[in-house]
Write a protein that holds these residues in place. Structure first.
Motif, PDB file in Angstrom:
ATOM      1  N   SER A 189      38.645  28.748  43.498  1.00 59.45           N
ATOM      2  CA  SER A 189      38.135  28.544  42.143  1.00 59.45           C
ATOM      3  C   SER A 189      38.339  27.061  41.828  1.00 59.45           C
ATOM      4  O   SER A 189      39.252  26.444  42.377  1.00 59.45           O
ATOM      5  CB  SER A 189      38.963  29.405  41.183  1.00 59.45           C
ATOM      6  N   LYS A 194      39.047  21.807  37.023  1.00 59.84           N
ATOM      7  CA  LYS A 194      38.290  21.828  35.762  1.00 59.84           C
ATOM      8  C   LYS A 194      39.275  21.650  34.602  1.00 59.84           C
ATOM      9  O   LYS A 194      38.962  21.020  33.607  1.00 59.84           O
ATOM     10  CB  LYS A 194      37.420  23.081  35.621  1.00 59.84           C
ATOM     11  N   ARG A 213      36.980  33.404  48.939  1.00 56.47           N
ATOM     12  CA  ARG A 213      38.089  34.357  48.829  1.00 56.47           C
ATOM     13  C   ARG A 213      38.198  35.133  50.142  1.00 56.47           C
ATOM     14  O   ARG A 213      37.214  35.773  50.562  1.00 56.47           O
ATOM     15  CB  ARG A 213      37.844  35.372  47.702  1.00 56.47           C
ATOM     16  N   HIS A 222      31.919  42.270  46.147  1.00 55.53           N
ATOM     17  CA  HIS A 222      32.757  41.220  46.713  1.00 55.53           C
ATOM     18  C   HIS A 222      32.089  40.491  47.867  1.00 55.53           C
ATOM     19  O   HIS A 222      31.514  41.120  48.753  1.00 55.53           O
ATOM     20  CB  HIS A 222      34.086  41.806  47.219  1.00 55.53           C
ATOM     21  N   ALA A 223      32.230  39.183  47.858  1.00 53.67           N
ATOM     22  CA  ALA A 223      31.783  38.354  48.979  1.00 53.67           C
ATOM     23  C   ALA A 223      32.949  37.439  49.329  1.00 53.67           C
ATOM     24  O   ALA A 223      33.873  37.256  48.527  1.00 53.67           O
ATOM     25  CB  ALA A 223      30.574  37.533  48.555  1.00 53.67           C
ATOM     26  N   TYR A 340      48.876  30.504  34.724  1.00 57.51           N
ATOM     27  CA  TYR A 340      48.338  29.463  33.830  1.00 57.51           C
ATOM     28  C   TYR A 340      47.731  30.024  32.542  1.00 57.51           C
ATOM     29  O   TYR A 340      47.269  29.261  31.695  1.00 57.51           O
ATOM     30  CB  TYR A 340      47.330  28.579  34.584  1.00 57.51           C
ATOM     31  N   GLU A 362      32.820  43.979  36.008  1.00 57.14           N
ATOM     32  CA  GLU A 362      33.375  42.681  35.588  1.00 57.14           C
ATOM     33  C   GLU A 362      32.534  41.543  36.149  1.00 57.14           C
ATOM     34  O   GLU A 362      32.275  41.496  37.348  1.00 57.14           O
ATOM     35  CB  GLU A 362      34.809  42.556  36.133  1.00 57.14           C
ATOM     36  N   ARG A 369      44.487  28.389  28.295  1.00 54.91           N
ATOM     37  CA  ARG A 369      45.487  27.991  29.295  1.00 54.91           C
ATOM     38  C   ARG A 369      46.787  27.573  28.608  1.00 54.91           C
ATOM     39  O   ARG A 369      46.749  27.041  27.485  1.00 54.91           O
ATOM     40  CB  ARG A 369      44.982  26.815  30.136  1.00 54.91           C
ATOM     41  N   GLY A 406      38.788  28.297  29.301  1.00 58.62           N
ATOM     42  CA  GLY A 406      37.478  28.378  29.934  1.00 58.62           C
ATOM     43  C   GLY A 406      37.319  29.695  30.647  1.00 58.62           C
ATOM     44  O   GLY A 406      38.136  30.606  30.507  1.00 58.62           O
TER      45      GLY A 406
HETATM   46  P1  AMO Z   1      38.459  35.522  38.851  1.00 60.93           P
HETATM   47  O1  AMO Z   1      39.283  35.553  40.068  1.00 60.93           O
HETATM   48  O2  AMO Z   1      38.458  36.747  37.989  1.00 60.93           O
HETATM   49  O3  AMO Z   1      38.888  34.335  37.886  1.00 60.93           O
HETATM   50  O4  AMO Z   1      36.968  35.193  39.239  1.00 60.93           O
HETATM   51  C1  AMO Z   1      35.989  34.953  38.253  1.00 60.93           C
HETATM   52  C2  AMO Z   1      34.723  35.709  38.578  1.00 60.93           C
HETATM   53  O5  AMO Z   1      34.241  35.339  39.859  1.00 60.93           O
HETATM   54  C3  AMO Z   1      33.603  36.436  40.474  1.00 60.93           C
HETATM   55  N1  AMO Z   1      34.286  36.770  41.726  1.00 60.93           N
HETATM   56  C4  AMO Z   1      33.660  37.183  42.834  1.00 60.93           C
HETATM   57  N2  AMO Z   1      32.362  37.381  43.104  1.00 60.93           N
HETATM   58  C5  AMO Z   1      32.048  37.806  44.351  1.00 60.93           C
HETATM   59  N3  AMO Z   1      32.944  38.026  45.322  1.00 60.93           N
HETATM   60  C6  AMO Z   1      34.268  37.845  45.103  1.00 60.93           C
HETATM   61  N4  AMO Z   1      35.150  38.052  46.079  1.00 60.93           N
HETATM   62  C7  AMO Z   1      34.672  37.401  43.813  1.00 60.93           C
HETATM   63  N5  AMO Z   1      35.862  37.099  43.243  1.00 60.93           N
HETATM   64  C8  AMO Z   1      35.608  36.722  41.988  1.00 60.93           C
HETATM   65  C9  AMO Z   1      33.689  37.591  39.512  1.00 60.93           C
HETATM   66  C10 AMO Z   1      34.873  37.219  38.667  1.00 60.93           C
HETATM   67  O6  AMO Z   1      34.839  37.825  37.401  1.00 60.93           O
HETATM   68  N6  AMO Z   1      39.985  30.869  37.746  1.00 60.93           N
HETATM   69  C11 AMO Z   1      39.575  32.144  37.158  1.00 60.93           C
HETATM   70  C12 AMO Z   1      38.523  31.976  36.087  1.00 60.93           C
HETATM   71  C13 AMO Z   1      38.994  31.271  34.835  1.00 60.93           C
HETATM   72  O7  AMO Z   1      39.988  31.725  34.252  1.00 60.93           O
HETATM   73  O8  AMO Z   1      38.358  30.289  34.437  1.00 60.93           O
HETATM   74  C14 AMO Z   1      39.047  33.037  38.289  1.00 60.93           C
HETATM   75  O9  AMO Z   1      38.683  32.594  39.338  1.00 60.93           O
HETATM   76  O10 AMO Z   1      32.490  37.621  38.754  1.00 60.93           O
END
Ligand code: AMO
Length: 439
Positions: A189, A194, A213, A222-223, A340, A362, A369, A406
């Motif tokens: 992320s 940011k 991930r 999931h990807a 955070y 979701e 933060r 954010g």
């Molecule tokens: P989080 O881990 O919930 O939050 O991820 C945010 C959004 O990213 C998408 N996402 C994915 N999409 C596809 N495959 C995956 N493996 C995957 N993992 C996550 C989802 C998810 O809701 N840093 C925080 C965000 C923040 O607080 O600003 C974060 O990464 O749609």
């Protein structure tokens, strides 16, 4: 480049000579009628061989060429455009004057009913389908509308590095790569960087970029690599300000998608795009779990996040009660949120955070933060993280940082849910999962 007319533009042209180019979709080859359905990136049209049609003049050698065409061959055709309401396909046809086979094609290894895995093996052919083309035009409009909104609201675009020296989310889902004499990690992320834009004085920032991930799951959502849409804003009172920005942004993007593609989406996917009303419903997570329990479903672990069935159930409730496709689940327990996230002043067991659910899944996580460095350090330690390793990040908070927050939102999840597709594999240009690295 040789000039050609896009098939979608033929409808607006007067009758007369035209050149079109594209892929042979079907060939109908009979004694008294011979025609081709030709498809390009804009649409499909019927091309007729006048030599075969009784009473018409034409070049008989073309007849032979058409008989030998395989589906998927790329051809270029010069001919006469005729408007004819009786032609079902677009009310027009092109009488073939000359035909050039530009690039022949083998028989397609996939059909519409091929498995998703096989279609992904041959993704370039799968993408040639008009519905797939629409998916990416919708995605383009969606992203363009987000950018337009951000730019109009004074956001700055940033590009954060995807090679990192530490984890930004959970260590469990981290890809490690060799980096000269040391190790690097693929960014999960843009979270830390940011946030860095806040003490850097940027005010409001956004990024649309890949995130990685190492998640071994094979679910439809999931990807291992996905496009993360991120925004971060300064000078907020709470996560409520982030949610307000988030919902306005989505209204702008969905309005653009509906205006530009609403009719096509309905025809291709049978889905009516709804522009949501604001404010989106907001339900604290604990209350959402009670509502779901009242509907007869108990989320397996009381101290955990909603599971997929819980998300579906709360979405069904919100749809029934408020006629809304979106719901913010708020105030997650600090035990299930990253270090955070800011905690409630009155109850450190809860965070100023939310998840956004769209059509039962979701799509996003957002939060205010923690910007007070002592608390941040303490929260990191509590989560078993080493403040030493996070030193560069913690420094951001030692030099005047405004309160900020954010969200991160997965692009393919939004598009999947918008078009009501069964998996993000259908709406990702090239999907990456535990057993897919090619093409
Ligand atoms: P989080 O881990 O919930 O939050 O991820 C945010 C959004 O990213 C998408 N996402 C994915 N999409 C596809 N495959 C995956 N493996 C995957 N993992 C996550 C989802 C998810 O809701 N840093 C925080 C965000 C923040 O607080 O600003 C974060 O990464 O749609």
């Amino acid at each position: 480049m040789t000039s050609r007319t896009l098939i979608a533009d033929l409808a607006h042209l007067p009758e007369g000579p035209v050149r079109v180019a594209g892929w042979v979709d079907t060939v109908r080859d009979q004694k008294k009628v011979q025609f081709i359905v030709l498809r390009d990136e804009s649409g499909a049209a019927q091309l007729v061989n006048p030599a075969v049609r009784e009473g018409d003049e034409g070049d008989p050698t073309i007849t032979e060429a058409i008989s030998g065409l395989t589906n998927g061959t790329f051809i270029s055709v010069e001919g006469e455009l005729k408007h004819d309401e009786r032609v079902k396909l677009g009310g027009l046809e092109v009488k073939i004057g000359d035909l050039e086979v530009v690039a022949p094609a083998l028989d397609s290894p996939i059909a519409e009913d091929s498995s998703i895995d096989k279609r992904l093996d041959w993704r370039f052919l799968d993408l040639r389908r008009p519905e797939q083309n629409l998916v990416f035009r919708v995605q383009t409009t969606f992203l363009h509308a987000l950018r337009t909104w951000w730019v109009e609201h004074g956001f700055i675009e940033i590009h954060t590095p995807k090679l990192m020296a530490s984890a930004s989310e959970s260590r469990a889902e981290l890809f490690e790569v060799e980096y000269f004499e040391t190790k690097a990690y693929l960014a999960q992320s843009p979270q830390f960087f940011k946030q860095m834009a806040q003490p850097a004085g940027f005010g409001k920032v956004f990024e649309v970029a890949p995130a990685f991930r190492a998640d071994p799951s094979f679910t439809s959502r999931h990807a291992t690599e996905f496009i993360s849409i991120d925004a971060e804003i300064s000078w907020i009172d709470s996560h409520e300000d982030v949610m307000r920005m988030h919902e306005e942004l989505l209204v702008a993007a969905l309005t653009a998608v509906k205006e530009k593609h609403g009719a096509e989406i309905e025809a291709a996917f049978g889905v009516e795009v709804t522009v949501p009303t604001t404010p989106f419903p907001r339900i604290p997570l604990a209350e959402a779990k009670e509502i779901v329990a009242g509907r007869g479903y108990t989320v397996p672990r009381a101290d955990a996040d909603m599971d997929p069935e819980g998300e579906r159930q709360i979405a069904a409730y919100v749809k029934e009660q408020f006629g809304h496709e979106f719901v913010f689940l708020t105030d997650y327990a600090s035990s299930i949120r990253p270090f955070y996230h800011m905690r409630h002043e009155a109850d450190a067991g809860l965070t100023n955070s939310y998840d956004l659910i769209f059509n039962g899944v979701e799509i996003s996580t957002g939060a205010q933060r923690e910007h007070r460095v002592e608390l941040l350090e303490e929260q990191a330690r509590e989560k078993g993280l080493d403040p030493e390793e996070l030193g560069f990040y913690l420094d951001f908070f030692r030099y005047g940082v405004p309160p900020h927050g954010g969200f991160g939102m997965g692009l393919s999840r939004v598009i999947m849910l918008l078009l009501q597709q069964p998996s993000i594999r259908e709406v990702t240009y090239l999907f990456r999962g535990p057993n897919r690295l090619q093409p």
